[in-house]
Design an enzyme around this catalytic site. Structure first.
Site, PDB file in Angstrom:
ATOM      1  N   ASN A 106      49.100  41.093  43.883  1.00 59.10           N
ATOM      2  CA  ASN A 106      49.288  40.666  45.267  1.00 59.10           C
ATOM      3  C   ASN A 106      49.562  39.164  45.254  1.00 59.10           C
ATOM      4  OD1 ASN A 106      49.185  40.083  47.964  1.00 59.10           O
ATOM      5  ND2 ASN A 106      47.014  40.588  48.242  1.00 59.10           N
ATOM      6  N   PHE A 107      50.824  38.817  45.527  1.00 54.79           N
ATOM      7  CA  PHE A 107      51.194  37.391  45.488  1.00 54.79           C
ATOM      8  C   PHE A 107      50.678  36.616  46.703  1.00 54.79           C
ATOM      9  CE2 PHE A 107      55.389  37.923  42.820  1.00 54.79           C
ATOM     10  CZ  PHE A 107      54.627  38.264  41.723  1.00 54.79           C
ATOM     11  N   LYS A 108      50.278  37.329  47.750  1.00 53.59           N
ATOM     12  CA  LYS A 108      49.876  36.672  49.010  1.00 53.59           C
ATOM     13  C   LYS A 108      51.010  35.745  49.461  1.00 53.59           C
ATOM     14  CE  LYS A 108      45.155  37.427  47.616  1.00 53.59           C
ATOM     15  NZ  LYS A 108      43.754  37.020  47.670  1.00 53.59           N
ATOM     16  N   HIS A 120      44.168  44.465  54.058  1.00 53.05           N
ATOM     17  CA  HIS A 120      43.626  43.404  53.189  1.00 53.05           C
ATOM     18  C   HIS A 120      42.645  42.537  53.987  1.00 53.05           C
ATOM     19  CE1 HIS A 120      43.294  39.946  50.571  1.00 53.05           C
ATOM     20  NE2 HIS A 120      43.682  40.741  49.597  1.00 53.05           N
ATOM     21  N   GLU A 153      42.129  39.485  54.047  1.00 52.17           N
ATOM     22  CA  GLU A 153      42.679  38.268  54.656  1.00 52.17           C
ATOM     23  C   GLU A 153      43.341  38.581  55.991  1.00 52.17           C
ATOM     24  OE1 GLU A 153      44.750  37.013  51.147  1.00 52.17           O
ATOM     25  OE2 GLU A 153      42.815  36.514  50.242  1.00 52.17           O
ATOM     26  N   GLU A 196      37.745  45.573  47.485  1.00 53.07           N
ATOM     27  CA  GLU A 196      37.788  44.129  47.226  1.00 53.07           C
ATOM     28  C   GLU A 196      36.697  43.436  48.039  1.00 53.07           C
ATOM     29  OE1 GLU A 196      41.998  42.866  45.928  1.00 53.07           O
ATOM     30  OE2 GLU A 196      42.048  42.961  48.094  1.00 53.07           O
ATOM     31  N   GLY A 255      39.343  35.281  45.411  1.00 52.95           N
ATOM     32  CA  GLY A 255      39.751  33.878  45.309  1.00 52.95           C
ATOM     33  C   GLY A 255      38.626  32.915  44.963  1.00 52.95           C
ATOM     34  N   SER A 257      38.864  38.323  42.006  1.00 58.38           N
ATOM     35  CA  SER A 257      38.686  37.499  40.800  1.00 58.38           C
ATOM     36  C   SER A 257      38.798  38.303  39.508  1.00 58.38           C
ATOM     37  CB  SER A 257      37.369  36.722  40.861  1.00 58.38           C
ATOM     38  OG  SER A 257      37.390  35.831  41.959  1.00 58.38           O
TER      39      SER A 257
HETATM   40  P1  13P Z   1      42.013  37.075  43.589  1.00 58.34           P
HETATM   41  O1  13P Z   1      42.371  37.881  42.367  1.00 58.34           O
HETATM   42  O2  13P Z   1      42.753  35.784  43.694  1.00 58.34           O
HETATM   43  O3  13P Z   1      40.541  36.956  43.761  1.00 58.34           O
HETATM   44  O4  13P Z   1      42.528  37.942  44.866  1.00 58.34           O
HETATM   45  C1  13P Z   1      42.209  39.284  44.959  1.00 58.34           C
HETATM   46  C2  13P Z   1      42.955  39.899  46.082  1.00 58.34           C
HETATM   47  O5  13P Z   1      42.699  39.605  47.230  1.00 58.34           O
HETATM   48  C3  13P Z   1      44.019  40.861  45.760  1.00 58.34           C
HETATM   49  O6  13P Z   1      44.473  41.512  46.894  1.00 58.34           O
END
Ligand code: 13P
Length: 229
Positions: free
Chosen positions: A7-9, A83, A85, A152, A158, A188
């Protein structure tokens, strides 16, 4: 079969994503299912690509959103829904998320459906976590044959601190009581912990954020997953 997803966000441009996929495809994935979720501006036709989000309509007056019509231009049939976020920063409700799920299920998409509890809930223990996760199952068809769940924990995303192997094990075994579909862990996931995480019972793969941004790291992760069950 393992599933390894990136997931590049809100990272990478279209040009960078094209180069990334070119590099990624230099390795043989074996039986590992690989998925990549770039930002909207980097969507293009490729069997690995999915959208990080989508509006539950074909098209229409929904400023700033994209729908089925835009995804179909690139033959995209994979979407990430729920997600944390989007739940916590953008403020998407479970009701709205369930609408997205229904719509893209109706259109036969592969859905990566994200769930996960915030830290205050985790601190109350596993029972509270399960009760919380149940609220994220409301309106979701957990038997959908193109569903992939991604657990997650919000506090592990993050932060560089993943959930412990025991926390992942016990939470995935609780989620397993609700669905037979694959359950990924995210939060993570790094090169140093991916192997141990993939070895946990009821972990069928990983959803990787920051560590996936380096294609060499992500390739290495796929190689590790190839050697797993
Ligand atoms: P990180 O791997 O940066 O913690 O992010 C996880 C995530 O939200 C994947 O969707």
């Amino acid at each position: 079969m393992q599933i390894v997803a990136a997931n590049f966000k809100m990272h990478k441009t279209r040009k960078e994503t094209i180069e990334y996929l070119k590099e990624l495809k230099k390795i043989d994935f074996g039986s590992v299912k690989v998925a990549v979720f770039p930002p909207f501006t980097a969507l293009f036709e490729d069997e690995l690509i999915g959208a990080q989000n989508a509006y539950p309509e074909i098209n229409g007056a929904f400023t700033g959103e994209i729908g089925l019509e835009q995804l179909s231009e690139f033959n995209i049939k994979r979407v990430l829904i729920g997600h944390s976020e989007r739940r916590h920063i953008i403020g998407e409700s479970q009701e709205f998320i369930a609408k997205k799920f229904d719509f893209y299920k109706k259109h036969n998409f592969e859905i990566f459906y994200c769930i996960g509890e915030p830290l205050d809930i985790r601190k109350q223990g596993l029972k509270a976590v399960v009760e919380y996760l149940k609220t994220q199952f409301v309106g979701i068809d957990l038997n959908y044959d193109k569903l992939i769940i991604a657990y997650e924990p919000v506090w592990a995303i993050g932060t560089g601190v993943s959930a412990s192997l025991e926390e992942i094990r016990e939470t995935h075994s609780e989620i397993r009581k609700f669905t037979s579909r694959p359950i990924l862990y995210g939060g993570s996931v790094k090169l140093h912990n991916i192997k141990d995480i993939l070895e946990i019972e009821n972990v069928d793969g990983v959803l990787v954020g920051s560590a996936s941004l380096d294609v060499e790291v992500f390739k290495e992760m796929i190689k590790i997953a190839k050697d797993e069950k």
